[in-house]
Design an enzyme around this catalytic site. Structure first.
Site, PDB file in Angstrom:
ATOM      1  CB  SER B 151     -13.021  15.371  69.587  1.00 13.11           C
ATOM      2  OG  SER B 151     -13.357  14.033  69.813  1.00 13.11           O
ATOM      3  NE  ARG B 221     -14.275  10.967  81.671  1.00 17.15           N
ATOM      4  CZ  ARG B 221     -14.205  11.928  80.784  1.00 17.15           C
ATOM      5  NH1 ARG B 221     -14.702  11.750  79.567  1.00 17.15           N
ATOM      6  NH2 ARG B 221     -13.666  13.087  81.070  1.00 17.15           N
ATOM      7  CG  ASP B 317      -6.073  11.619  68.127  1.00 11.47           C
ATOM      8  OD1 ASP B 317      -6.570  10.573  68.583  1.00 11.47           O
ATOM      9  OD2 ASP B 317      -6.743  12.623  67.837  1.00 11.47           O
ATOM     10  CG  HIS B 350      -8.825  12.337  70.930  1.00  9.25           C
ATOM     11  ND1 HIS B 350      -8.931  12.748  69.614  1.00  9.25           N
ATOM     12  CD2 HIS B 350     -10.010  12.620  71.506  1.00  9.25           C
ATOM     13  CE1 HIS B 350     -10.137  13.256  69.421  1.00  9.25           C
ATOM     14  NE2 HIS B 350     -10.806  13.196  70.549  1.00  9.25           N
ATOM     15  CG  ASP B 351      -6.928  13.996  76.857  1.00 10.36           C
ATOM     16  OD1 ASP B 351      -8.100  14.099  76.451  1.00 10.36           O
ATOM     17  OD2 ASP B 351      -6.630  13.652  78.012  1.00 10.36           O
TER      18      ASP B 351
END
Lengths: 382, 382
Positions: B151, B221, B317, B350-351
Site C-alpha cells: 500500500s 476510519r 483489491d 486491499h487488506d
C-alpha cells in the site's frame, strides 16, 4: 425537446393514520404531489414515478419564476419524451419523511406540537408504497399502466408489484437492487454517524436549537457522491487535476479539483437537505429486502408479482451493479414472468439513471410505446 | 511457525534539519526503529520494510509483557518466514509525522515549545525515503538487499528505487499504485473533512485544549475500512446479518452486524491514532506521483530505477486494483527492467496484503530465496 413548461405541486391531506411496518403509525399527514398529462377516460394511462434519496414529487417541468427548476427526471418525462406526457398521465409523489413538502421530521408532531425531529417514525419502502396507493385511491386510479423508479425509486416500483400485484400492469426498475449489500449499508452507516455525531444534531432535535448539523450532512453527501460516480467517470472528469498551477503542500487547503467538487456538493446539499430525512431514507434503503420474509429466497418473494417488467442497469454502476439487477431478472424468470432486461454500457456509474443516454432512453421509450399499444388495444377490445 | 519473540524499539536523534519537498524543513527530529536478525559482515543482507497509514516500525515480534503486541507483518517476517530473519537483517522505521514514536505533530515544535499540531510540516513519500536513508547511513548500511512495502509502504519502496537507484538491489511493491486515482483522493478528502470539521479539532491544535477530534477520526476510519475490504469479503463476513433477532426500526441504533463492526473499528482507532497524523499521511498518499515530473509518463519516471522488482496485487483489491500494479509493471518493462509480477486471487480486498495467504506468501518466500541466493553467490565471488 420541449419541456412540460410550468407545473404546480398539489397537496392532499389524510386524516386517517398511516399504519407503518414498524408497528408505529403516522397520525394525520399530508402528501405533496404533481401530475402531468391527462388521465384518459378509462383511467388506464396512469404512470407513477417514484423518487430516490434526494429527489421529490417534482419529476418534470419547471416552476414559474424559478430559474433552473427543472424536475429531476425532466430529460425522460415530458411531451414527446420517452415517458410521453402527451400519452400518459404521470404522477410524482413526495414520500412521507422526506423534506420537500410531505409530512416529515421538520413538521409538527401532533402529540407534542413541536417538530417531530428524531421522533418521526421510521418509514420503509413498503410504507411509502402504501401511502402512494392511498393517494392514487383518492385520485380514482385503481390500476397503474406502469410504476417506474431508479435506485431507491426502483425499490418502490418492485415493492408495488408485490404489495399491489393486481394494480400494476408494468414495473420499470432502473439501477436498483433487491436489497442493499453489506458495503451499501456500510456507506449509509458512515454517513449516518457523521450526521448523528455532529454536535449540532442535538439528538435529532436541532430545529429547537436553531441549528442544522451541516458538518455531518456535508460529509454524508460527499460519501454519497463518491458512490454515485464510477471510478472511470471521476478519472475522466477530474483525474489528478490540481486547482492551482503549483502544489500548496497543505493538509487542509484544496489541492485537487476532485476535492473542490466534493466540497461544493457537500456545501450545497447541507443548505437544503434535512438531516433527519437523510437518516430515515438511508434506513429505508437498508431495510428494503422483499426476500427476507421468504427465507432470503427472492424467487419465492417475487412469485406474488403479476406485472410485466423492464429492468435496466448500467455497466459502471458499482453502487447497484448489473449483477444486482440480474438477481431480480432471475427471480422473475424463475416465476415465468414477462421481463425485459437492458444492461446499458454507460460510463457514469449509478448517476447514469438520471442522465440523458441515447441507448438508455431508447430502451425506455420503446417500452412505453409497447405499454401505449397495449392500452390502445385494450380500448379497442371494449 | 516461531515468532521473533520479544523485540525492542530503538531511537535515533538527528540534529541536522530534514529538508522537505515542500521547501519547509523539520528542525531536529527523532526516528524510532526496530531491527531483527543479524547484519552480515559485508552488510549485504539488509531489508527495509516500509509501513503504511496506520502501522509503524513495529513490523514483527512482540513486546515483553504486552499481550497481543505482534508486529503488523508478523505473519510474513520472522525466523523461517517468507522474509526470514535467520537470513536477513530487517529494519522497520517509523516515519516522521506518524504518531508511534518518531517526531510528529504531537511533539514540541522547537520554534514555539508547544506541540506542532497543524503546524507540523507536510511530509511526502520522498521525504520519508530521505529520512529512512539517513538512518541507514548511520547504521552503516549503504545498499539494501531489498526494500519492501504494501500500500503506502509500496509507494515508499517504489520511491526508493527512484531516489536511490544505486542503493536498492530489489524492490518489492505489494498492493500499491503509481499514484492515487480521483476516487482514492476523494475518499481521503472526505475523511479529512470529517476530522477538520469536528469542533474538537480546533484548527489542529486540540492538544492544547485537552481534547481529541474523535468523532472525525471515527468517521475517517469507518470510511477507510470500507475501502480496505472487498465487497465480497464484506458480504461473506457480515452480509445482511442482524444484531438482534428482530428489527428495531431505529435510525440510530445498530441493526446490522456490519454497523457494529464499523463502529467498533472507528472507536478503537480514535483511541490511539492522532488526527493530525491522519491528515499528513493521507496527504502524502495524495501527493505521491513519480510520473508528475515527467509529464505524467510513468515509463519515463521509472527509467531511473536500477533495482529488480517484485510487484504483487490482489484480484479483489478495489482500493489499489491489479490494473494499477500492471501500470507499474508496464513502465518497468518499457525500460527493460527485471520484474516479476504476481496477481493473487484472494477474496479479502486491499487488506489481503496483511493477511496470511498461502499463494501470496509462497511468492514472497520464493523471491527472498532468490535474493538470498544472489547474496550467497555475490559472497562466493569475493
Amino acid at each position: 425537446m420541449a419541456s412540460l413548461g410550468h407545473v404546480t405541486p398539489q397537496s392532499m391531506h389524510f386524516a386517517e393514520p398511516l399504519r407503518l411496518r414498524s408497528g408505529a403509525q403516522l397520525a394525520d399527514y399530508t402528501l405533496v404531489y404533481e401530475t402531468y398529462g391527462t388521465l384518459n377516460a378509462d383511467k388506464s394511462n396512469a404512470v407513477l414515478v417514484c423518487h430516490a434519496l434526494n429527489a421529490s414529487h417534482h419529476v418534470a417541468g419547471t416552476y414559474e419564476g424559478v430559474p433552473k427548476s427543472e424536475g429531476w427526471w425532466d430529460n425522460l418525462v415530458g411531451p414527446g419524451k420517452p415517458l410521453d406526457t402527451d400519452r400518459f398521465f404521470v404522477i410524482g409523489i413526495n414520500n412521507p419523511g422526506s423534506c420537500f413538502g410531505s409530512t416529515g421530521p421538520m413538521h409538527a408532531n401532533p402529540a407534542t406540537g413541536k417538530p417531530y425531529g428524531a421522533d418521526f417514525p421510521v418509514v420503509t419502502v413498503e410504507d411509502w408504497v402504501q401511502a402512494q396507493a392511498l393517494l392514487l385511491d383518492r385520485l380514482g386510479i385503481r390500476t397503474l399502466a406502469a410504476v417506474m423508479g431508479g435506485s431507491l425509486g426502483g425499490m418502490q416500483a418492485l415493492s408495488w408489484s408485490l404489495q399491489f400485484p393486481e394494480r400494476v400492469r408494468h414495473c420499470i426498475a432502473i439501477a436498483t437492487a433487491p436489497n442493499l449489500s453489506a458495503q451499501n449499508i456500510a456507506f449509509n452507516e458512515v454517513a449516518r454517524r457523521a450526521i448523528v455525531t455532529d454536535p449540532d444534531f442535538h439528538g435529532g432535535h436541532y430545529y429547537e436549537h436553531g441549528v442544522v448539523p451541516k458538518r455531518g450532512l456535508r460529509v454524508a453527501r460527499m460519501i454519497g457522491h463518491i458512490t454515485y460516480l464510477s471510478d472511470d467517470a471521476m478519472a475522466e472528469k477530474f483525474g489528478r487535476s490540481l486547482r492551482a498551477a503549483e502544489l500548496a503542500y497543505s493538509t487542509q487547503e484544496i489541492e485537487f479539483q476532485i476535492e473542490s467538487y466534493l466540497r461544493y456538493q457537500g456545501d450545497k446539499f447541507s443548505e437544503y437537505f434535512d438531516a433527519n430525512t437523510y437518516l430515515l431514507i438511508t434506513r429505508a434503503l437498508d431495510y428494503f429486502d422483499p426476500a427476507r420474509d421468504h427465507g432470503g429466497d427472492l424467487s419465492r418473494a417475487m412469485a406474488r408479482a403479476r406485472a410485466k417488467f423492464l429492468v435496466v442497469s448500467f455497466t459502471t454502476d458499482w453502487r447497484f451493479s448489473p449483477a444486482r439487477s440480474r438477481e431480480i431478472v432471475k427471480a422473475l424468470l424463475d416465476n415465468r414472468r414477462d421481463v425485459s432486461y437492458a444492461e446499458i454500457d454507460a460510463p457514469h456509474g449509478h448517476d447514469a439513471f438520471l442522465l440523458e443516454d441515447a441507448r438508455y432512453h431508447a430502451v425506455v421509450r420503446a417500452y412505453y410505446e409497447r405499454i401505449a399499444r397495449e392500452i390502445e388495444e385494450g380500448r379497442d377490445d371494449e
